[in-house]
Design an enzyme around this catalytic site. Structure first.
Site, PDB file in Angstrom:
ATOM      1  CD  GLN A 101      47.411  57.216  16.137  1.00  0.00           C
ATOM      2  OE1 GLN A 101      46.295  57.011  16.160  1.00  0.00           O
ATOM      3  NE2 GLN A 101      48.525  56.949  15.344  1.00  0.00           N
ATOM      4  CG  HIS A 119      45.016  58.393  21.198  1.00  0.00           C
ATOM      5  ND1 HIS A 119      44.962  57.401  20.118  1.00  0.00           N
ATOM      6  CD2 HIS A 119      44.576  59.549  20.648  1.00  0.00           C
ATOM      7  CE1 HIS A 119      44.567  58.058  19.091  1.00  0.00           C
ATOM      8  NE2 HIS A 119      44.368  59.276  19.623  1.00  0.00           N
ATOM      9  CB  CYS A 127      40.044  61.562  40.530  1.00  0.00           C
ATOM     10  SG  CYS A 127      38.532  61.716  41.540  1.00  0.00           S
ATOM     11  CB  CYS A 148      39.953  59.000  43.850  1.00  0.00           C
ATOM     12  SG  CYS A 148      40.850  60.396  44.358  1.00  0.00           S
ATOM     13  CB  CYS A 150      37.953  62.211  46.627  1.00  0.00           C
ATOM     14  SG  CYS A 150      37.530  61.642  45.077  1.00  0.00           S
ATOM     15  N   GLY A 187      53.426  52.555  11.630  1.00  0.00           N
ATOM     16  CA  GLY A 187      52.487  51.653  12.302  1.00  0.00           C
ATOM     17  C   GLY A 187      51.388  51.885  12.918  1.00  0.00           C
TER      18      GLY A 187
HETATM   19  C1  BJW Z   1      52.752  47.400  11.728  1.00  0.00           C
HETATM   20  C2  BJW Z   1      53.358  46.352  12.181  1.00  0.00           C
HETATM   21  C3  BJW Z   1      54.679  46.280  12.196  1.00  0.00           C
HETATM   22  C4  BJW Z   1      51.309  45.957  12.081  1.00  0.00           C
HETATM   23  N1  BJW Z   1      55.366  47.482  11.881  1.00  0.00           N
HETATM   24  N2  BJW Z   1      53.287  48.416  11.294  1.00  0.00           N
HETATM   25  C5  BJW Z   1      37.003  63.017  11.674  1.00  0.00           C
HETATM   26  C6  BJW Z   1      36.590  62.054  10.551  1.00  0.00           C
HETATM   27  C7  BJW Z   1      35.824  61.004  11.036  1.00  0.00           C
HETATM   28  C8  BJW Z   1      35.701  60.679  12.525  1.00  0.00           C
HETATM   29  C9  BJW Z   1      36.310  61.801  13.229  1.00  0.00           C
HETATM   30  C10 BJW Z   1      36.818  62.675  12.867  1.00  0.00           C
HETATM   31  N3  BJW Z   1      37.639  63.658  13.944  1.00  0.00           N
HETATM   32  C11 BJW Z   1      36.928  62.847  14.955  1.00  0.00           C
HETATM   33  C12 BJW Z   1      36.349  61.748  14.660  1.00  0.00           C
HETATM   34  C13 BJW Z   1      35.770  60.670  15.748  1.00  0.00           C
HETATM   35  C14 BJW Z   1      36.847  59.733  16.149  1.00  0.00           C
HETATM   36  C15 BJW Z   1      37.307  59.028  14.836  1.00  0.00           C
HETATM   37  O1  BJW Z   1      38.312  59.212  14.525  1.00  0.00           O
HETATM   38  N4  BJW Z   1      36.638  57.964  14.566  1.00  0.00           N
HETATM   39  C16 BJW Z   1      37.226  57.243  13.314  1.00  0.00           C
HETATM   40  C17 BJW Z   1      37.468  55.753  13.730  1.00  0.00           C
HETATM   41  C18 BJW Z   1      36.268  57.232  12.280  1.00  0.00           C
HETATM   42  N5  BJW Z   1      37.988  60.296  17.040  1.00  0.00           N
HETATM   43  C19 BJW Z   1      37.670  60.615  18.265  1.00  0.00           C
HETATM   44  O2  BJW Z   1      36.749  60.407  18.831  1.00  0.00           O
HETATM   45  C20 BJW Z   1      38.873  61.193  19.022  1.00  0.00           C
HETATM   46  N6  BJW Z   1      38.504  62.650  19.718  1.00  0.00           N
HETATM   47  C21 BJW Z   1      38.232  63.683  18.951  1.00  0.00           C
HETATM   48  O3  BJW Z   1      38.483  63.698  17.792  1.00  0.00           O
HETATM   49  O4  BJW Z   1      37.762  64.681  19.998  1.00  0.00           O
HETATM   50  C22 BJW Z   1      36.958  65.672  19.234  1.00  0.00           C
HETATM   51  C23 BJW Z   1      35.552  65.261  18.796  1.00  0.00           C
HETATM   52  C24 BJW Z   1      34.762  65.121  20.072  1.00  0.00           C
HETATM   53  C25 BJW Z   1      33.211  64.608  19.532  1.00  0.00           C
HETATM   54  C26 BJW Z   1      33.160  64.253  18.143  1.00  0.00           C
HETATM   55  C27 BJW Z   1      34.052  64.282  17.314  1.00  0.00           C
HETATM   56  C28 BJW Z   1      35.336  64.794  17.676  1.00  0.00           C
HETATM   57  C29 BJW Z   1      39.446  60.494  19.930  1.00  0.00           C
HETATM   58  C30 BJW Z   1      40.035  59.336  19.422  1.00  0.00           C
HETATM   59  C31 BJW Z   1      40.603  58.321  20.583  1.00  0.00           C
HETATM   60  C32 BJW Z   1      41.158  57.078  19.969  1.00  0.00           C
HETATM   61  N7  BJW Z   1      41.420  56.190  21.174  1.00  0.00           N
HETATM   62  C33 BJW Z   1      41.678  54.887  20.827  1.00  0.00           C
HETATM   63  C34 BJW Z   1      41.293  53.910  21.731  1.00  0.00           C
HETATM   64  C35 BJW Z   1      41.814  54.187  23.177  1.00  0.00           C
HETATM   65  C36 BJW Z   1      41.466  53.230  24.188  1.00  0.00           C
HETATM   66  C37 BJW Z   1      42.719  52.057  24.518  1.00  0.00           C
HETATM   67  O5  BJW Z   1      43.824  52.301  23.630  1.00  0.00           O
HETATM   68  O6  BJW Z   1      42.397  51.492  25.558  1.00  0.00           O
HETATM   69  O7  BJW Z   1      43.076  55.058  20.540  1.00  0.00           O
HETATM   70  S1  BJW Z   1      41.074  54.289  19.082  1.00  0.00           S
HETATM   71  C38 BJW Z   1      42.482  53.296  18.870  1.00  0.00           C
HETATM   72  O8  BJW Z   1      43.018  53.567  17.737  1.00  0.00           O
HETATM   73  C39 BJW Z   1      43.630  53.717  19.901  1.00  0.00           C
HETATM   74  C40 BJW Z   1      45.015  53.957  18.997  1.00  0.00           C
HETATM   75  O9  BJW Z   1      45.638  54.648  19.658  1.00  0.00           O
HETATM   76  C41 BJW Z   1      43.840  54.512  17.677  1.00  0.00           C
HETATM   77  C42 BJW Z   1      44.841  54.157  16.358  1.00  0.00           C
HETATM   78  O10 BJW Z   1      44.896  53.109  15.971  1.00  0.00           O
HETATM   79  P1  BJW Z   1      46.393  52.746  15.346  1.00  0.00           P
HETATM   80  O11 BJW Z   1      47.572  52.812  16.427  1.00  0.00           O
HETATM   81  O12 BJW Z   1      46.385  53.227  14.054  1.00  0.00           O
HETATM   82  O13 BJW Z   1      46.333  51.154  15.387  1.00  0.00           O
HETATM   83  P2  BJW Z   1      45.641  50.052  14.374  1.00  0.00           P
HETATM   84  O14 BJW Z   1      45.343  48.793  14.923  1.00  0.00           O
HETATM   85  O15 BJW Z   1      44.343  50.696  13.596  1.00  0.00           O
HETATM   86  O16 BJW Z   1      46.601  49.928  13.069  1.00  0.00           O
HETATM   87  C43 BJW Z   1      47.780  49.218  13.213  1.00  0.00           C
HETATM   88  C44 BJW Z   1      48.630  49.333  11.849  1.00  0.00           C
HETATM   89  O17 BJW Z   1      49.921  48.778  12.256  1.00  0.00           O
HETATM   90  C45 BJW Z   1      48.120  48.879  11.017  1.00  0.00           C
HETATM   91  O18 BJW Z   1      48.398  49.907   9.721  1.00  0.00           O
HETATM   92  C46 BJW Z   1      49.050  47.697  10.536  1.00  0.00           C
HETATM   93  O19 BJW Z   1      49.191  47.388   9.120  1.00  0.00           O
HETATM   94  C47 BJW Z   1      50.376  48.020  11.042  1.00  0.00           C
HETATM   95  N8  BJW Z   1      51.300  47.220  11.799  1.00  0.00           N
HETATM   96  N9  BJW Z   1      52.375  45.151  12.214  1.00  0.00           N
HETATM   97  C48 BJW Z   1      54.747  48.604  11.369  1.00  0.00           C
HETATM   98  N10 BJW Z   1      55.265  45.109  12.905  1.00  0.00           N
END
Ligand code: BJW
Length: 239
Positions: A101, A119, A127, A148, A150, A187
Site C-alpha cells: 500500500q 495505492h 495527466c 502536462c 498538453c 506494518g
Molecule cells: C509498524 C511499525 C514498525 C508502526 N513495524 N509496523 C469497505 C468498508 C468501509 C469502507 C470502504 C470499504 N471499501 C472501500 C471503502 C472506502 C475506503 C476505505 O477503506 N475507507 C476506510 C478508511 C473506512 N477505500 C477506498 O476509498 C479505496 N477505494 C475503493 O475501495 O474504491 C472502490 C470504491 C469507490 C467508491 C466508494 C467505495 C469504494 C481507496 C483507498 C485508497 C487509500 N489511499 C491512502 C492515501 C493515499 C494518499 C497518499 O498516500 O498520499 O493510502 S489512505 C492511507 O491508508 C494510504 C495507505 O496506503 C492506507 C493504509 O494505511 P496503512 O499503510 O495501514 O498505515 P497506517 O498508518 O494506518 O498504519 C500503520 C501501521 O503500522 C499501524 O498498525 C502501526 O501499528 C504499524 N507500525 N510502526 C511494523 N516499525
C-alpha cells in the site's frame, strides 16, 4: 513469541507460494511517517482535505504542496532491514508477490521486482486529461501545481479515498492472495479497504497468515501467528 516465530518459520520453510502485504509501518523505521496513530500524517491533516479527488479539484495547489513536502521528506531515505528481508524473500520462493500500500518506492529500492503497488507511487504523475503516467523525481517541484505538456493539470499517481484501484493490479493481487500458501501482513493498520480484506480472503482460501505489527489490528484475532514487534526486527528473523 519464540514459539510463534518457530511456527511461522516452519510454515515458510515448506511454502512454495508466498504473498507479502505491507503498509506504512514497514517504512516507519526508514523515517517515513505512518498515516494513523500519535505520530501519523493524519494527526495534522484531515484525509478528506488532501487525499480525495474532491480536495484536488477544490485546491490543487494545497494538495500538491503536501505531496511536494512528502516527496522531499522521502527522497533521501533508504530501505531498512524490513525492506531488505522482503527483498530476500522474493528470491526464496518459486511464486512470490509483494503487495504494497506504500507509495514511497522503498521496496523497489531494496530490490523487489515482483511488486503490486495498490495505492500508486508518489514518484509518478498522471495527466488529468490524457491519463499519461510519467516518472517524476523533481524535488521540489519547479511549478506547483505542475502541468502536462498538453496544458492540463498533473496529479500524483496515487489512489485517493473513493477512487478505484487499478483493475489489472487488483486482479493479480486477488489471485496471489487466494493461491498463496503463506501470507505475511506487515506494518498495516488493516483499516483501509480493499487491502484490509485481503488477509481474510487468503485465510478463507487456506493460507497460513502471519501478521507483523507492534500493535493489534482488526485482523489480529483471526491470523495464525501475530508477531508483535517492528518489521525491521521481526522480518529478518523470519527468513
Ligand atoms: C509498524 C511499525 C514498525 C508502526 N513495524 N509496523 C469497505 C468498508 C468501509 C469502507 C470502504 C470499504 N471499501 C472501500 C471503502 C472506502 C475506503 C476505505 O477503506 N475507507 C476506510 C478508511 C473506512 N477505500 C477506498 O476509498 C479505496 N477505494 C475503493 O475501495 O474504491 C472502490 C470504491 C469507490 C467508491 C466508494 C467505495 C469504494 C481507496 C483507498 C485508497 C487509500 N489511499 C491512502 C492515501 C493515499 C494518499 C497518499 O498516500 O498520499 O493510502 S489512505 C492511507 O491508508 C494510504 C495507505 O496506503 C492506507 C493504509 O494505511 P496503512 O499503510 O495501514 O498505515 P497506517 O498508518 O494506518 O498504519 C500503520 C501501521 O503500522 C499501524 O498498525 C502501526 O501499528 C504499524 N507500525 N510502526 C511494523 N516499525
Amino acid at each position: 513469541m519464540t514459539q510463534d516465530l518457530d511456527v511461522a518459520k516452519k510454515r515458510l520453510a515448506v511454502a512454495h507460494r508466498v504473498t507479502v502485504l505491507t503498509g506504512a509501518g514497514v517504512s516507519a523505521e526508514s523515517g517515513v511517517p505512518t498515516f494513523r496513530g500519535a505520530e501519523g500524517l493524519w494527526r495534522n491533516f484531515r484525509p478528506e482535505e488532501l487525499a480525495t479527488p474532491q480536495a484536488f479539484a477544490n485546491d490543487p495547489k494545497l494538495v500538491w504542496d503536501w505531496y511536494d513536502w512528502r516527496r522531499g521528506l522521502i527522497a533521501p531515505l533508504n530501505p531498512n532491514p524490513g525492506h531488505v528481508a522482503i527483498a530476500k524473500m522474493e528470491g526464496q520462493f518459486p511464486e512470490f508477490l509483494l503487495v504494497t500500500q506504500n507509495v514511497d518506492g522503498l521496496h523497489r529500492l531494496a530490490g523487489n521486482k515482483k511488486i503490486a503497488e495498490l495505492h500508486g507511487n508518489i514518484w509518478f504523475t498522471r495527466c488529468t486529461d490524457e491519463g499519461t503516467i510519467a516518472e517524476n523525481r523533481q524535488v521540489p517541484m519547479p511549478e506547483i501545481p505542475p502541468r502536462c505538456r498538453c496544458g492540463a493539470l498533473l496529479r500524483p499517481h496515487i489512489v485517493w479515498f473513493g477512487e478505484s484501484l487499478d483493475y489489472d493490479v487488483f486482479q493479480s493481487v486477488l489471485s496471489a492472495c487466494r493461491a498463496c500458501d503463506v501470507l505475511v501482513v506487515a506494518g498495516t493498520s488493516s483499516v483501509v479497504h480493499p487491502a484490509a480484506s485481503l488477509a481474510g480472503m487468503a485465510k478463507d482460501s487456506g493460507a497460513f497468515v502471519i501478521e507483523v505489527n507492534p500493535e493489534e489490528t482488526p485482523i489480529t484475532d483471526f491470523v495464525d501467528v501475530h508477531l508483535r514487534g517492528k518489521s525491521g526486527e521481526m522480518l529478518p528473523l523470519l527468513i
